[in-house]
Design an enzyme around this catalytic site. Structure first.
Site, short mmCIF file in Angstrom:
data_model
loop_
_atom_site.label_atom_id
_atom_site.label_comp_id
_atom_site.label_asym_id
_atom_site.label_seq_id
_atom_site.Cartn_x
_atom_site.Cartn_y
_atom_site.Cartn_z
N GLY A 64 79.62 -29.23 57.53
CA GLY A 64 78.69 -28.38 56.79
C GLY A 64 78.17 -27.28 57.69
O GLY A 64 78.22 -27.39 58.92
N GLN A 69 72.58 -20.83 60.67
CA GLN A 69 73.23 -21.30 61.91
C GLN A 69 74.13 -20.23 62.52
O GLN A 69 74.50 -20.31 63.69
CB GLN A 69 74.03 -22.59 61.66
CG GLN A 69 73.13 -23.78 61.33
CD GLN A 69 73.93 -25.03 61.08
OE1 GLN A 69 74.40 -25.26 59.96
NE2 GLN A 69 74.13 -25.84 62.11
N CYS A 112 74.60 -32.28 64.44
CA CYS A 112 74.37 -30.91 63.97
C CYS A 112 75.04 -29.95 64.95
O CYS A 112 74.91 -30.10 66.16
CB CYS A 112 72.87 -30.63 63.91
SG CYS A 112 72.48 -28.97 63.32
N HIS A 154 70.66 -32.41 54.72
CA HIS A 154 70.63 -31.87 56.09
C HIS A 154 70.69 -30.33 56.04
O HIS A 154 69.94 -29.64 56.74
CB HIS A 154 71.81 -32.46 56.87
CG HIS A 154 72.08 -31.88 58.22
ND1 HIS A 154 71.99 -32.61 59.39
CD2 HIS A 154 72.47 -30.63 58.61
CE1 HIS A 154 72.29 -31.83 60.42
NE2 HIS A 154 72.61 -30.62 59.98
N GLU A 155 71.55 -29.81 55.18
CA GLU A 155 71.70 -28.34 55.07
C GLU A 155 70.46 -27.71 54.42
O GLU A 155 70.04 -26.62 54.81
CB GLU A 155 72.95 -27.98 54.27
CG GLU A 155 74.27 -28.55 54.78
CD GLU A 155 74.54 -28.27 56.24
OE1 GLU A 155 73.94 -27.34 56.81
OE2 GLU A 155 75.34 -29.00 56.85
N HIS A 158 67.97 -27.00 56.97
CA HIS A 158 68.22 -25.75 57.72
C HIS A 158 67.63 -24.55 57.01
O HIS A 158 67.11 -23.63 57.64
CB HIS A 158 69.72 -25.51 57.90
CG HIS A 158 70.35 -26.27 59.03
ND1 HIS A 158 69.97 -26.11 60.34
CD2 HIS A 158 71.36 -27.17 59.04
CE1 HIS A 158 70.71 -26.89 61.12
NE2 HIS A 158 71.57 -27.55 60.35
O1 GNR Z 1 79.26 -31.51 61.16
C1 GNR Z 1 78.22 -32.07 60.79
N1 GNR Z 1 78.22 -33.42 60.61
C2 GNR Z 1 77.18 -34.10 60.03
C3 GNR Z 1 77.17 -35.48 60.13
C4 GNR Z 1 76.17 -36.21 59.54
C5 GNR Z 1 75.19 -35.58 58.83
C6 GNR Z 1 75.17 -34.22 58.72
C7 GNR Z 1 76.17 -33.48 59.30
S1 GNR Z 1 76.15 -31.75 59.14
C8 GNR Z 1 76.97 -31.29 60.60
C9 GNR Z 1 77.22 -29.80 60.63
C10 GNR Z 1 75.90 -29.08 60.65
O2 GNR Z 1 75.22 -28.91 61.63
N2 GNR Z 1 75.45 -28.62 59.51
O3 GNR Z 1 74.28 -28.00 59.45
NI NI Z 2 73.11 -28.89 61.06
#
Ligand code: GNR
Ligand code: NI
Length: 189
Positions: A64, A69, A112, A154-155, A158
């Site tokens: 993601g 970012q 991340c 998670h996104e 951000h």
């Molecule tokens: O690559 C990513 N792996 C991940 C693993 C577990 C939970 C969330 C992620 S997102 C991350 C890429 C990233 O930083 N997205 O903002």
């Molecule tokens: Ni991230």
């Protein structure tokens, strides 16, 4: 990979060469703390940014990426949860909103791209509903669970200037930030 393009081979070249891998910001870069603003129109400029984000994410590699970012404070997320060796399944989310988060929560070991090389368990709602505009600007709704739910939440963080380390204990967060800063000092020498 372009999600669209010219059909004649020669004409596709300039498009392909226009794609760019962008630099991924890493903590404690203050830009990662900005709140991203909504996209007004999903136009070719937005699609070109999404294409760049996807390429940047694949190269990293990650599953993601939020626009902030790569230093762009717009509410745009790209994701691809397909495993290695599987066919790519790019997903594009413009102006995503999350609703109906489940009472039930799950622990997932998160990483991340902006906090490279650190993985910690984070607790989040197990399921949620995501409303967004797709690559073509069409409204969509998705019921998310498992890794998809974890990743989209998670996104979404951000987009609000929040990193997964903010959801850890202060001790863990500060230990990680200290190690990242040390790493950056060494790399700058
Ligand atoms: O690559 C990513 N792996 C991940 C693993 C577990 C939970 C969330 C992620 S997102 C991350 C890429 C990233 O930083 N997205 O903002
Ligand atoms: Ni991230």
């Amino acid at each position: 990979m372009r999600a669209f393009g010219s059909l004649d081979g020669g004409g596709a070249e300039p498009y392909l060469s226009a794609m760019a891998i962008r630099e991924i910001l890493t903590a404690p870069d203050p830009r990662l703390r900005e709140k991203s603003r909504p996209v007004e129109t999903v136009d070719d400029g937005v699609r070109a940014l999404m294409d760049d984000m996807l390429e940047t994410m694949y190269k990293a590699p990650g599953i993601g990426l939020a626009a902030i970012q790569v230093g762009v404070p717009l509410r745009i997320v790209v994701m691809d949860l397909a495993g290695e060796g599987e066919d790519k399944k790019p997903m594009f989310f413009v102006n995503p909103t999350v609703s109906d988060q489940s009472e039930e929560s799950s622990l997932y070991e998160e990483g991340c791209l902006s906090v490279p090389e650190f993985f910690e368990e984070v607790e989040r709602p197990s399921r949620c509903r995501v409303s967004f505009l797709d690559y073509h600007g069409r409204p969509q709704v998705l019921e998310a669970e498992g890794l998809l739910a974890t990743c989209i939440q998670h996104e979404m963080d951000h987009l609000e200037g929040v990193l997964f380390i903010d959801r850890l204990s202060r001790l863990k967060r500060e230990r990680i930030l200290k190690r990242i800063k040390k790493e950056q000092r060494l790399a700058a020498e």
